[in-house]
Design a protein around this motif. Structure first.
Motif, mmCIF file in Angstrom:
data_model
loop_
_atom_site.group_PDB
_atom_site.id
_atom_site.type_symbol
_atom_site.label_atom_id
_atom_site.label_comp_id
_atom_site.label_asym_id
_atom_site.label_seq_id
_atom_site.Cartn_x
_atom_site.Cartn_y
_atom_site.Cartn_z
ATOM 1 N N GLU A 23 0.825 -1.213 0.000
ATOM 2 C CA GLU A 23 0.000 0.000 0.000
ATOM 3 C C GLU A 23 0.856 1.258 0.000
ATOM 4 N N ILE A 24 1.966 1.240 0.743
ATOM 5 C CA ILE A 24 2.869 2.390 0.768
ATOM 6 C C ILE A 24 3.409 2.661 -0.633
ATOM 7 N N LEU A 25 3.816 1.613 -1.323
ATOM 8 C CA LEU A 25 4.366 1.782 -2.667
ATOM 9 C C LEU A 25 3.288 2.224 -3.653
ATOM 10 N N ARG A 26 2.124 1.629 -3.570
ATOM 11 C CA ARG A 26 1.051 1.954 -4.526
ATOM 12 C C ARG A 26 0.471 3.335 -4.298
ATOM 13 N N ALA A 27 0.782 3.951 -3.157
ATOM 14 C CA ALA A 27 0.331 5.327 -2.926
ATOM 15 C C ALA A 27 0.994 6.299 -3.881
ATOM 16 N N ASP A 28 2.092 5.878 -4.501
ATOM 17 C CA ASP A 28 2.792 6.705 -5.487
ATOM 18 C C ASP A 28 2.566 6.081 -6.863
ATOM 19 N N PRO A 29 1.960 6.820 -7.789
ATOM 20 C CA PRO A 29 1.660 6.248 -9.114
ATOM 21 C C PRO A 29 2.902 5.879 -9.922
ATOM 22 N N ALA A 30 4.089 6.261 -9.439
ATOM 23 C CA ALA A 30 5.310 5.901 -10.153
ATOM 24 C C ALA A 30 5.642 4.416 -10.002
ATOM 25 N N PHE A 31 5.009 3.751 -9.004
ATOM 26 C CA PHE A 31 5.334 2.349 -8.732
ATOM 27 C C PHE A 31 4.256 1.406 -9.250
ATOM 28 N N GLU A 32 4.698 0.226 -9.631
ATOM 29 C CA GLU A 32 3.800 -0.886 -9.904
ATOM 30 C C GLU A 32 4.349 -2.105 -9.164
ATOM 31 N N VAL A 33 3.571 -2.628 -8.220
ATOM 32 C CA VAL A 33 3.980 -3.840 -7.511
ATOM 33 C C VAL A 33 3.608 -5.022 -8.395
ATOM 34 N N VAL A 34 4.618 -5.687 -8.944
ATOM 35 C CA VAL A 34 4.383 -6.735 -9.946
ATOM 36 C C VAL A 34 4.331 -8.130 -9.336
ATOM 37 N N GLY A 35 4.724 -8.250 -8.062
ATOM 38 C CA GLY A 35 4.699 -9.560 -7.438
ATOM 39 C C GLY A 35 4.897 -9.478 -5.943
ATOM 40 N N GLU A 36 4.422 -10.509 -5.226
ATOM 41 C CA GLU A 36 4.594 -10.593 -3.779
ATOM 42 C C GLU A 36 5.122 -11.978 -3.439
ATOM 43 N N ALA A 37 6.208 -12.019 -2.686
ATOM 44 C CA ALA A 37 6.836 -13.281 -2.301
ATOM 45 C C ALA A 37 6.714 -13.487 -0.799
ATOM 46 N N PRO A 116 3.684 7.988 14.763
ATOM 47 C CA PRO A 116 3.677 9.455 14.599
ATOM 48 C C PRO A 116 4.399 9.937 13.349
ATOM 49 N N ASP A 117 5.459 9.258 12.935
ATOM 50 C CA ASP A 117 6.231 9.704 11.771
ATOM 51 C C ASP A 117 5.957 8.843 10.541
ATOM 52 N N PHE A 118 4.789 8.226 10.493
ATOM 53 C CA PHE A 118 4.525 7.257 9.426
ATOM 54 C C PHE A 118 4.661 7.873 8.035
ATOM 55 N N GLU A 119 4.041 9.011 7.806
ATOM 56 C CA GLU A 119 4.062 9.602 6.464
ATOM 57 C C GLU A 119 5.477 9.978 6.040
ATOM 58 N N VAL A 120 6.255 10.508 6.996
ATOM 59 C CA VAL A 120 7.638 10.888 6.692
ATOM 60 C C VAL A 120 8.455 9.646 6.331
ATOM 61 N N GLU A 121 8.300 8.581 7.127
ATOM 62 C CA GLU A 121 9.053 7.354 6.876
ATOM 63 C C GLU A 121 8.589 6.662 5.597
ATOM 64 N N ALA A 122 7.280 6.724 5.320
ATOM 65 C CA ALA A 122 6.768 6.124 4.087
ATOM 66 C C ALA A 122 7.329 6.843 2.866
ATOM 67 N N ARG A 123 7.403 8.163 2.952
ATOM 68 C CA ARG A 123 7.974 8.934 1.843
ATOM 69 C C ARG A 123 9.458 8.626 1.680
ATOM 70 N N ARG A 124 10.155 8.472 2.811
ATOM 71 C CA ARG A 124 11.573 8.133 2.748
ATOM 72 C C ARG A 124 11.777 6.771 2.097
ATOM 73 N N LEU A 125 10.915 5.827 2.433
ATOM 74 C CA LEU A 125 11.018 4.503 1.829
ATOM 75 C C LEU A 125 10.810 4.588 0.320
ATOM 76 N N ARG A 126 9.767 5.295 -0.103
ATOM 77 C CA ARG A 126 9.515 5.423 -1.550
ATOM 78 C C ARG A 126 10.660 6.125 -2.256
ATOM 79 N N ASP A 127 11.200 7.174 -1.637
ATOM 80 C CA ASP A 127 12.323 7.905 -2.251
ATOM 81 C C ASP A 127 13.547 7.006 -2.393
ATOM 82 N N THR A 128 13.805 6.186 -1.363
ATOM 83 C CA THR A 128 14.953 5.279 -1.417
ATOM 84 C C THR A 128 14.768 4.243 -2.520
ATOM 85 N N VAL A 129 13.568 3.681 -2.610
ATOM 86 C CA VAL A 129 13.288 2.678 -3.642
ATOM 87 C C VAL A 129 13.450 3.293 -5.031
ATOM 88 N N LYS A 130 12.966 4.518 -5.200
ATOM 89 C CA LYS A 130 13.117 5.188 -6.505
ATOM 90 C C LYS A 130 14.585 5.361 -6.866
#
Length: 352
Positions: A23-37, A116-130
Motif C-alpha cells: 500500500e505504501i508503494l502503490r500510494a505513489d503512481p510511479a510504482f507498480e507492484v508486480v509480485g509478492e513473495a 507518529p512519523d509514518f508519512e515521513v518514513e513512508a515517503r523516505r522509503l519510496r524515495d529510497t526505492v526510486k
C-alpha cells in the motif's frame, strides 16, 4: 508518452507487513507492484520470472532467508535489492551482512499508519526505492578464497611515500570497505580515515562489523585522538571527519559540504592541509560527486589519488566524476586496492 512505472517485487513473509508495504508503494503512481513473495525461495523465482526493477526484501523468512535470497539474486539475476526489516535497528551485524550480500540499502520496517512519523518514513522509503531502482547493479560471483589475478596499474612515481590514507564511499561502500580492509595486515603501518555515507545510527554498527571481520582495528573516530598505524577511523554519525594541524583526529559539526556530513571533500581537504603530498586518497563506489573538490586539492598538493573503476563499482558516480575531472593517478578494480595500499605503505614492491 508516459514514462514506464518502476516495477517492484515485495518479499515479506508477514501478510500484514506485506500488505502495508504494498500500500505504501502503490500510494505513489510511479510504482507498480508486480509480485509478492512469502519467502526467499519465491523471491528468487519471481525475480527470475518477472524481472522487476527492484526487490524489497525482508530478512527473517522461512525456507530461505533474505540474506541468502539477496546473495542468490545478485549472482543469478542481478537486480537492485532494498532490505526492509525489523532487524535493521536491533541487529546492526545483520544489516551489514545484507549490504555485503549485495543489498543497496537497509530500511527499518514501518509499523503502521498509527506511528507518529509514518508519512515521513513512508515517503523516505519510496524515495529510497526510486533512487536505488535506477542503480545499474553488477553481478556478484560466489565468494572464493582465491582473489582474481591483480591487474597492473599505471603508476606515476612520486618521491613522498604516503603517511596516511583517506577513503570516501557511498552506495556499495560497506561491502567494498570489507573487501579492502579484510586483506590488509594487522601490521599495516598507516592510519586510515573513512567517510562512508550511511543512514543515521549506523556508523557505530559499521565500525563494529568491520572490526570483527578485519585484521585492523576499526573504530568510530573521536575528536583529538592520536592517529595510530593500523587503525581505521570511521566518521561518526552526522559529523565531518578530518585531521587537525597537530595531526590528531578532527571531528566537526560544521555545515554540510554539498549536502553531505560527513563529506568526502571535507576529509580530503583536511588531510591535505595537515599532510600535504604525504597522503593517498581513494574514492570508492557511490552516487553523486561528493569528494571531487577535495580530490582536486589532493592532486594539486602532489598526493596520490586512486579511484575505483566502473566495472566493479555499484554506482560509478563519485569515482566517475573524479576520473572525468582528470584528478586521479590510478583507476583500480576493487580487488586491486589491497595490493596497491600495501605497496604504497612500503609492504610490497611497487610502492611510491
Amino acid at each position: 508518452m508516459k514514462p514506464d512505472k518502476l516495477r517492484v517485487l515485495v518479499a515479506e513473509d508477514s501478510p500484514t507487513a506485506r500488505r502495508l508495504l504494498v500500500e505504501i508503494l502503490r500510494a505513489d503512481p510511479a510504482f507498480e507492484v508486480v509480485g509478492e513473495a512469502r519467502d526467499g525461495v519465491e523471491a528468487l523465482e519471481l525475480t527470475r520470472r518477472l524481472r522487476p526493477h527492484l526487490v524489497t526484501m525482508d530478512i527473517q523468512m522461512p525456507n530461505m532467508d533474505g540474506l541468502e535470497a539477496t546473495r542468490r539474486i545478485m549472482t543469478e539475476v542481478p537486480t537492485p535489492v532494498v532490505v526492509v526489516s525489523t532487524l535493521v535497528e536491533r541487529d546492526i551485524q545483520t544489516s551489514m551482512a545484507a549490504l555485503r550480500a549485495g543489498a543497496l540499502a537497509v530500511l527499518q520496517k514501518l509499523v503502521g499508519p498509527q506511528a507518529p512519523d509514518f508519512e515521513v518514513e513512508a515517503r523516505r522509503l519510496r524515495d529510497t526505492v526510486k533512487a536505488m531502482a535506477e542503480v545499474k547493479v553488477i553481478r556478484h560471483w560466489p565468494t572464493r578464497e582465491d582473489s582474481p589475478t591483480p591487474r597492473p596499474s599505471t603508476v606515476q612515481p612520486r618521491r613522498v611515500r604516503p603517511a596516511v590514507l583517506a577513503i570516501a564511499a557511498s552506495t556499495g561502500g560497506p561491502a567494498a570497505l570489507h573487501r579492502i580492509l579484510s586483506q590488509l595486515p594487522a601490521t599495516f603501518p598507516l592510519p586510515i580515515l573513512v567517510v562512508q555515507h550511511i543512514a543515521l545510527g549506523f556508523a557505530k554498527g559499521l565500525a563494529t562489523w568491520l572490526d570483527s571481520v578485519c585484521p585492523l582495528e576499526v573504530k568510530v573516530a573521536e575528536e583529538g585522538e592520536a592517529l595510530r598505524p593500523g587503525v581505521v577511523y570511521i566518521a561518526p554519525d552526522d559529523r565531518h571527519l578530518g585531521v587537525r594541524a597537530d595531526r590528531r583526529v578532527a571531528v566537526s559539526n560544521a555545515a554540510p559540504v554539498g549536502g553531505f556530513r560527513p563529506s568526502g571533500t571535507w576529509l580530503y581537504r583536511s588531510v591535505t592541509q595537515a599532510f600535504g603530498s604525504a597522503m593517498a586518497a581513494a574514492v570508492l563506489t557511490g552516487m553523486g560527486q561528493d569528494g571531487l573538490d577535495g580530490l582536486r586539492e589532493v592532486h594539486e598538493a602532489g598526493g596520490w589519488v586512486l579511484a575505483q573503476d566502473e566495472a566493479t563499482s555499484v554506482i560509478y558516480g563519485m569515482p566517475g566524476v573524479a576520473v572525468a575531472a582528470g584528478v586521479t593517478d590510478e583507476v583500480l578494480a576493487l580487488e586491486d586496492f589491497p595490493r596497491r595500499f600495501r605497496e604504497l605503505a612500503g609492504l610490497e614492491a611497487g610502492g611510491a
